[in-house]
Design an enzyme around this catalytic site. Structure first.
Site, PDB file in Angstrom:
ATOM      1  N   SER A 129      10.621   7.247  22.007  1.00 26.54           N
ATOM      2  CA  SER A 129       9.687   6.206  21.558  1.00 26.54           C
ATOM      3  C   SER A 129       8.785   6.747  20.471  1.00 26.54           C
ATOM      4  O   SER A 129       8.389   7.909  20.489  1.00 26.54           O
ATOM      5  CB  SER A 129       8.829   5.706  22.720  1.00 26.54           C
ATOM      6  OG  SER A 129       7.859   4.800  22.223  1.00 26.54           O
ATOM      7  N   LYS A 183      12.974   4.443  29.570  1.00 28.76           N
ATOM      8  CA  LYS A 183      12.771   3.920  28.201  1.00 28.76           C
ATOM      9  C   LYS A 183      12.899   2.390  28.204  1.00 28.76           C
ATOM     10  O   LYS A 183      12.162   1.687  27.509  1.00 28.76           O
ATOM     11  CB  LYS A 183      13.776   4.554  27.227  1.00 28.76           C
ATOM     12  CG  LYS A 183      13.720   3.980  25.803  1.00 28.76           C
ATOM     13  CD  LYS A 183      12.400   4.308  25.125  1.00 28.76           C
ATOM     14  CE  LYS A 183      12.060   3.609  23.833  1.00 28.76           C
ATOM     15  NZ  LYS A 183      13.004   3.169  22.893  1.00 28.76           N
ATOM     16  N   HIS A 186       9.730   1.029  29.549  1.00 26.21           N
ATOM     17  CA  HIS A 186       8.739   1.235  28.474  1.00 26.21           C
ATOM     18  C   HIS A 186       8.832   0.076  27.481  1.00 26.21           C
ATOM     19  O   HIS A 186       7.824  -0.527  27.088  1.00 26.21           O
ATOM     20  CB  HIS A 186       9.023   2.581  27.804  1.00 26.21           C
ATOM     21  CG  HIS A 186       8.441   2.768  26.432  1.00 26.21           C
ATOM     22  ND1 HIS A 186       8.922   2.099  25.317  1.00 26.21           N
ATOM     23  CD2 HIS A 186       7.420   3.532  25.983  1.00 26.21           C
ATOM     24  CE1 HIS A 186       8.222   2.452  24.270  1.00 26.21           C
ATOM     25  NE2 HIS A 186       7.309   3.313  24.632  1.00 26.21           N
ATOM     26  N   ASN A 187      10.036  -0.256  27.066  1.00 28.80           N
ATOM     27  CA  ASN A 187      10.205  -1.342  26.090  1.00 28.80           C
ATOM     28  C   ASN A 187       9.818  -2.697  26.678  1.00 28.80           C
ATOM     29  O   ASN A 187       9.265  -3.544  25.978  1.00 28.80           O
ATOM     30  CB  ASN A 187      11.651  -1.392  25.589  1.00 28.80           C
ATOM     31  CG  ASN A 187      11.936  -0.299  24.577  1.00 28.80           C
ATOM     32  OD1 ASN A 187      11.237   0.710  24.542  1.00 28.80           O
ATOM     33  ND2 ASN A 187      12.945  -0.475  23.762  1.00 28.80           N
ATOM     34  N   GLU A 190       6.245  -2.889  26.432  1.00 24.63           N
ATOM     35  CA  GLU A 190       5.940  -3.070  24.999  1.00 24.63           C
ATOM     36  C   GLU A 190       6.086  -4.551  24.600  1.00 24.63           C
ATOM     37  O   GLU A 190       5.228  -5.103  23.909  1.00 24.63           O
ATOM     38  CB  GLU A 190       6.912  -2.182  24.222  1.00 24.63           C
ATOM     39  CG  GLU A 190       6.793  -2.187  22.731  1.00 24.63           C
ATOM     40  CD  GLU A 190       7.919  -1.327  22.118  1.00 24.63           C
ATOM     41  OE1 GLU A 190       8.032  -0.126  22.436  1.00 24.63           O
ATOM     42  OE2 GLU A 190       8.711  -1.873  21.328  1.00 24.63           O
TER      43      GLU A 190
HETATM   44  N1  LIG Z   1      14.531   2.364  14.825  1.00 23.55           N
HETATM   45  C1  LIG Z   1      13.646   2.648  15.768  1.00 23.55           C
HETATM   46  O1  LIG Z   1      12.423   2.506  15.598  1.00 23.55           O
HETATM   47  C2  LIG Z   1      14.120   3.185  17.093  1.00 23.55           C
HETATM   48  C3  LIG Z   1      13.185   3.656  18.031  1.00 23.55           C
HETATM   49  C4  LIG Z   1      13.623   4.197  19.226  1.00 23.55           C
HETATM   50  C5  LIG Z   1      14.976   4.245  19.500  1.00 23.55           C
HETATM   51  N2  LIG Z   1      15.875   3.760  18.588  1.00 23.55           N
HETATM   52  C6  LIG Z   1      17.304   3.873  18.926  1.00 23.55           C
HETATM   53  O2  LIG Z   1      17.823   5.008  18.264  1.00 23.55           O
HETATM   54  C7  LIG Z   1      19.181   4.764  17.867  1.00 23.55           C
HETATM   55  C8  LIG Z   1      19.302   4.963  16.358  1.00 23.55           C
HETATM   56  O3  LIG Z   1      18.447   4.026  15.739  1.00 23.55           O
HETATM   57  P1  LIG Z   1      18.345   3.816  14.151  1.00 23.55           P
HETATM   58  O4  LIG Z   1      17.374   2.707  13.939  1.00 23.55           O
HETATM   59  O5  LIG Z   1      18.109   5.124  13.502  1.00 23.55           O
HETATM   60  O6  LIG Z   1      19.822   3.410  13.733  1.00 23.55           O
HETATM   61  P2  LIG Z   1      20.701   2.091  14.047  1.00 23.55           P
HETATM   62  O7  LIG Z   1      20.484   1.130  12.946  1.00 23.55           O
HETATM   63  O8  LIG Z   1      20.497   1.645  15.444  1.00 23.55           O
HETATM   64  O9  LIG Z   1      22.189   2.694  13.920  1.00 23.55           O
HETATM   65  C9  LIG Z   1      22.688   3.157  12.704  1.00 23.55           C
HETATM   66  C10 LIG Z   1      23.484   4.428  12.909  1.00 23.55           C
HETATM   67  O10 LIG Z   1      24.564   4.192  13.835  1.00 23.55           O
HETATM   68  C11 LIG Z   1      25.812   4.472  13.174  1.00 23.55           C
HETATM   69  N3  LIG Z   1      26.833   3.548  13.642  1.00 23.55           N
HETATM   70  C12 LIG Z   1      26.707   2.211  13.834  1.00 23.55           C
HETATM   71  N4  LIG Z   1      27.868   1.701  14.315  1.00 23.55           N
HETATM   72  C13 LIG Z   1      28.723   2.736  14.410  1.00 23.55           C
HETATM   73  C14 LIG Z   1      30.070   2.852  14.863  1.00 23.55           C
HETATM   74  N5  LIG Z   1      30.744   1.803  15.318  1.00 23.55           N
HETATM   75  N6  LIG Z   1      30.628   4.077  14.849  1.00 23.55           N
HETATM   76  C15 LIG Z   1      29.948   5.154  14.408  1.00 23.55           C
HETATM   77  N7  LIG Z   1      28.673   5.114  13.971  1.00 23.55           N
HETATM   78  C16 LIG Z   1      28.075   3.917  13.984  1.00 23.55           C
HETATM   79  C17 LIG Z   1      25.513   4.280  11.704  1.00 23.55           C
HETATM   80  O11 LIG Z   1      26.478   4.946  10.936  1.00 23.55           O
HETATM   81  P3  LIG Z   1      26.858   4.401   9.457  1.00 23.55           P
HETATM   82  O12 LIG Z   1      25.791   4.939   8.550  1.00 23.55           O
HETATM   83  O13 LIG Z   1      28.178   4.999   9.198  1.00 23.55           O
HETATM   84  O14 LIG Z   1      26.866   2.904   9.517  1.00 23.55           O
HETATM   85  C18 LIG Z   1      24.127   4.902  11.610  1.00 23.55           C
HETATM   86  O15 LIG Z   1      24.187   6.303  11.636  1.00 23.55           O
HETATM   87  C19 LIG Z   1      19.499   3.344  18.346  1.00 23.55           C
HETATM   88  O16 LIG Z   1      20.091   3.380  19.613  1.00 23.55           O
HETATM   89  C20 LIG Z   1      18.145   2.695  18.440  1.00 23.55           C
HETATM   90  O17 LIG Z   1      18.120   1.612  19.368  1.00 23.55           O
HETATM   91  C21 LIG Z   1      15.474   3.252  17.395  1.00 23.55           C
END
Ligand SMILES: NC(=O)c1ccc[n+]([C@@H]2O[C@H](COP(=O)([O-])OP(=O)(O)OC[C@H]3O[C@@H](n4cnc5c(N)ncnc54)[C@H](OP(=O)(O)O)[C@@H]3O)[C@@H](O)[C@H]2O)c1
Length: 471
Positions: A129, A183, A186-187, A190
């Site tokens: 988070s 988590k 937590h959400n 939130e």
């Molecule tokens: N954003 C936030 O504030 C936040 C906070 C806490 C937790 N999270 C969690 O952390 C994780 C990452 O979040 P994020 O926001 O950085 O990214 P995201 O938008 O959730 O995911 C994008 C990433 O996933 C890869 N991806 C998507 N589909 C794929 C597939 N079928 N096969 C292989 N790779 C794939 C993408 O690769 P390509 O570049 O090749 O498309 C990219 O590296 C998620 O689970 C999200 O829920 C996010």
């Protein structure tokens, strides 16, 4: 070439920032992304001498890691996690560790844990988070799964996490899927706190006709109060002050009022229903987001079912009642969340340390708030549930409940929907009712379905032939 202490797969916003954070703590990090261009861009534009090694195929990525290998997945929750786990199997060997740092559904984590175990590998499901800023400067980390796996990365994670007075905002939470479960809850909390904040904003603009800038001032005052000081209140003020340079208006006024969601709030509500734990403030906040998405329909219905159009003039005397109402909604959300965690701890054998969870939410995370200090204390000294009924909080509820009631009345009178605030009020009113109308419900059930009932004046289970024309 020197091998890397950890590898991160997924170079979107979270993966990039967390890689930089870990590297700045002195650990070498190998990075990989499905689409190589993203890795390349990251390396060229954001890496400024940090020990980060870009790799462009999985075999090169795994070869860059020291043994036992530690691989952190920061990819989109769902299929991407399964695809990468499967793709990694041929490259990893006994004792290597896979960590899923995404927002995975905890039941998926239980399944993956077994799959990974069958390959003699270790697995952690870890909630993170703090958004992109937290990932870069220190998030709150919620790891669960194989304890031996945690020990392999403890030093890295605890240094990368946010730090508070009583330690890093990271601790081993327990076995199985508990990291992702925590988590998820937590959400859920939130969602509820965000919805309650949005409802106060809605009252201020619709009932009192205040503009974004004036509402920002009010949230600034709220954030100076110890019981409301929090990241979410703080960013609300900033959001309300932001002006769109092109339109010259507050940006918030130009944003479509249809809230999106990725599932964690909905899962919290679903699991709470499954386990029989009342979480009305969280659940109605999920419902509020769903209802908001019907923008076209709402716009059509608003043409013939109009709202009361009267307004009130703003009086600063209302600041404290509004603050107290918001605080009680926040407290209700935390009470619901910790009640759910307590139940899940037993139902799923997580053996959760609830005060430790409050502690690791005090820094880095989206829920960080001064209130968590008191929640931690209450959970350490008192195991009464719900949380609001502990010694620490019961006087607050007693004192501030009239304010919540007054604010909810205002919403009802002026036709402003307050699903989170009014659910919080019903939550408190239900818990403090020694008598509820469930006696009538039991009678109705027995009438139409012979479901039986118990009595308050004698032991046993009873059924009554209620009426000559009964169904
Ligand atoms: N954003 C936030 O504030 C936040 C906070 C806490 C937790 N999270 C969690 O952390 C994780 C990452 O979040 P994020 O926001 O950085 O990214 P995201 O938008 O959730 O995911 C994008 C990433 O996933 C890869 N991806 C998507 N589909 C794929 C597939 N079928 N096969 C292989 N790779 C794939 C993408 O690769 P390509 O570049 O090749 O498309 C990219 O590296 C998620 O689970 C999200 O829920 C996010």
């Amino acid at each position: 070439m020197e091998s890397c202490a950890i590898g991160i797969i997924g170079m979107a916003v979270m993966g990039q920032n967390f890689a930089l954070n870990i590297a700045r703590k002195g650990f070498r990090v190998a990075v990989f992304n499905r689409t190589p261009k993203r890795t390349q861009e990251f390396y060229q534009t954001r890496v400024k001498g940090e020990p980060i090694r870009p790799t462009y195929d999985l075999s090169e990525f795994v070869r860059a890691l020291e043994r036992p290998r530690k691989v952190l997945l920061m990819v989109k929750a769902g299929e991407a996690v399964d695809e990468f786990i499967k793709a990694l199997f041929p490259f990893l060997e006994k004792g290597d560790l896979i960590i899923d740092g995404g927002n995975s559904f905890f039941r998926d984590t239980d399944r993956r844990l077994k799959e990974v175990e069958s390959q003699k590998l270790l697995f952690l499901g870890m909630g993170i988070s703090g958004g992109e800023y937290g990932a870069l400067y220190g998030p709150s980390l919620m790891p669960g799964g194989h304890k031996e796996g945690y020990e392999l990365v403890q030093d890295i994670l605890e240094k990368a996490a946010a730090q508070v007075d009583d330690g890093p905002c990271c601790t081993y939470l327990g076995p199985g899927s508990c990291g992702h479960f925590v988590k998820m809850v937590h959400n859920g909390i939130e969602y509820a706190f965000m919805e309650a904040i949005a409802e106060i904003y809605d009252l201020l603009r619709k009932v009192f006709g205040l503009q974004a800038e004036a509402i920002a001032e009010i949230f600034s005052t709220f954030n100076a109060l110890p019981h409301l000081n929090s990241y979410l209140v703080e960013i609300t003020e900033k959001v309300l002050r932001y002006r769109d340079s092109e339109a010259g208006e507050p940006l918030v006024d130009l944003i479509l009022d249809a809230a999106e969601q990725k599932g964690t709030g909905k899962w919290t509500a679903q699991v709470a229903l499954d386990l029989g734990i009342p979480t009305p403030t969280i659940t109605h906040s999920v419902v509020a987001r769903s209802l908001s998405s019907f923008k076209n329909e709402r716009t059509r219905i608003a043409q013939y079912l109009s709202s009361p159009s009267k307004t009130l003039s703003w009086s600063p005397d209302l600041l404290i009642p509004l603050a107290d109402a918001l605080y009680l909604a926040e407290l209700a959300a935390f009470s619901e969340g910790f009640h759910l965690l307590c139940e899940a701890s037993q139902a799923f054998n997580y053996n959760l340390n609830l005060p430790e969870i409050a502690r690791i939410w005090k820094g880095g995370c989206i829920l960080r708030a001064l209130l968590l200090e008191r929640i931690q204390k209450a959970l350490l000294t008192d195991d009464v549930f719900p949380l609001f009924a502990t010694q620490e909080f019961r006087r607050d509820v007693e004192e501030k409940l009239p304010a919540l009631r007054k604010v909810c009345t205002l919403g009802m009178e002026y036709g402003v929907p307050l699903p989170a605030l009014s659910s919080a009020l019903a939550y408190f009113d239900s818990w403090r009712s020694a008598s509820l109308p469930a006696n009538l419900i039991q009678a109705q059930r027995d009438y139409f379905g012979a479901h039986t009932y118990r009595r308050i004046d004698k032991e046993g289970v009873f059924h009554t032939e209620w009426g000559v024309n009964g169904l």
